[in-house]
Design a protein around this motif. Structure first.
Motif, PDB file in Angstrom:
ATOM      1  N   ARG A 170      -7.480  -4.052  -0.303  1.00 19.45           N
ATOM      2  CA  ARG A 170      -7.015  -3.438  -1.551  1.00 19.45           C
ATOM      3  C   ARG A 170      -7.861  -2.211  -1.892  1.00 19.45           C
ATOM      4  O   ARG A 170      -7.336  -1.160  -2.266  1.00 19.45           O
ATOM      5  N   ASN A 191      -2.496   6.207   3.942  1.00 21.58           N
ATOM      6  CA  ASN A 191      -1.834   7.389   4.506  1.00 21.58           C
ATOM      7  C   ASN A 191      -2.810   8.508   4.844  1.00 21.58           C
ATOM      8  O   ASN A 191      -2.497   9.365   5.684  1.00 21.58           O
ATOM      9  N   MET A 233      -7.175   0.700   0.615  1.00 19.89           N
ATOM     10  CA  MET A 233      -5.901   1.346   0.357  1.00 19.89           C
ATOM     11  C   MET A 233      -5.952   2.212  -0.902  1.00 19.89           C
ATOM     12  O   MET A 233      -5.355   3.297  -0.953  1.00 19.89           O
ATOM     13  N   ALA A 234      -6.686   1.760  -1.901  1.00 14.15           N
ATOM     14  CA  ALA A 234      -6.799   2.539  -3.135  1.00 14.15           C
ATOM     15  C   ALA A 234      -7.524   3.861  -2.895  1.00 14.15           C
ATOM     16  O   ALA A 234      -7.203   4.888  -3.506  1.00 14.15           O
ATOM     17  N   ASP A 293      -4.926   6.494  -0.399  1.00 11.17           N
ATOM     18  CA  ASP A 293      -3.489   6.677  -0.647  1.00 11.17           C
ATOM     19  C   ASP A 293      -2.673   5.721   0.201  1.00 11.17           C
ATOM     20  O   ASP A 293      -1.828   6.108   1.003  1.00 11.17           O
ATOM     21  N   ASP A 294      -2.959   4.420   0.006  1.00  7.89           N
ATOM     22  CA  ASP A 294      -2.279   3.364   0.758  1.00  7.89           C
ATOM     23  C   ASP A 294      -2.452   3.504   2.259  1.00  7.89           C
ATOM     24  O   ASP A 294      -1.570   3.120   3.039  1.00  7.89           O
TER      25      ASP A 294
END
Length: 253
Positions: free
Chosen positions: A51, A61, A54-55, A58-59
């Protein structure tokens, strides 16, 4: 997930020998000057760490590549590729052979040309005098050591090991807390000069990266240098391994 510098995070994980002895493992997240992220090594994250990762990215990306820098650390590559299918999965030639079903980038991380692609962010070093990928797969002495240029933080797998023991126990087992892999004898190349090449490499590494203040070691934690330099602790680690190196020199020249 520990934030060690403005653009460097280290994630600690578990790795158990015979499902009992937890010697630990790790993965590092680094933000490059271009704003993109790179992962050093692979690890199957728990929910909280995933979590947080990802934060920050940007997930996921913004993670452009995963650099797997130890040829024998292959267990978690599949889960990382599943989590980040768009990222370049870069490994050693052994990663390609051991997990051929994964979509590996054609570039190999042990190659200087591949390392140059990340030279704005990292310095890389591969030990001299030892087999990078030995035929005996129980020998995990060599790996690619990575230094984050901006912060000076070192990310290292089996080549350097950190003994994070309580001060009380140190009285019963004195010695340097940073040590070379205990199976160095098995990893040294069976030829004349290999021990001297290893010593020369280690001393040069200590000098080149002397201002290092933090070492993230897969086994078994994060070492913070306060009253000694990286060069000092490399010299002490060499002293601890000198019998092994001398015995190799006596046998092979």
């Amino acid at each position: 997930m520990e934030h060690l510098a403005e653009n460097f995070w280290n994630i600690r994980g578990d790795f158990k020998i015979a499902k009992v002895l937890n010697i630990g493992t790790h993965m590092s997240l680094v933000r490059r000057p271009n704003g993109k992220f790179v992962l050093l090594d692979s690890y199957d994250l728990d929910a909280d760490d995933q979590r947080e990762l990802m934060a920050l990215t940007d997930d996921g990306n913004q993670i452009e590549a995963v650099l797997n820098v130890h040829p024998f650390h292959t267990v978690h590559c599949k889960s990382i590729k599943e989590m980040l299918p768009h990222a370049r999965l870069i490994g050693t030639r052994r990663h390609h052979s051991e997990a051929a079903h994964l979509d590996w980038d054609t570039d190999l991380i042990e190659d200087e040309a591949t390392q140059q692609q990340f030279s704005d962010t990292f310095d890389f070093s591969i030990p001299d005098g030892v087999d990078f990928i030995p035929e005996d797969e129980s020998i995990h002495v060599s790996s690619i050591i990575v230094r984050h240029r901006e912060s000076g933080i070192i990310h290292v797998d089996d080549t350097l090991m950190f003994l994070d023991v309580p001060a009380l126990l140190e009285k019963f087992g004195p010695g340097p807390r940073l040590r070379f892999h205990p199976n160095l004898a098995g990893g040294l190349e069976k030829r004349a000069g290999a021990a001297d090449d290893y010593i020369r490499w280690a001393k040069q590494l200590g000098q080149d990266w002397a201002d290092t203040k933090i070492i993230c070691a897969a086994h078994k934690g994060i070492m913070r240098l306060t009253d000694q330099t990286f060069s000092d602790i490399i010299d002490k680690a060499l002293e601890h391994s000198m019998q092994t190196l001398d015995e190799h020199r006596e046998k092979y020249g």
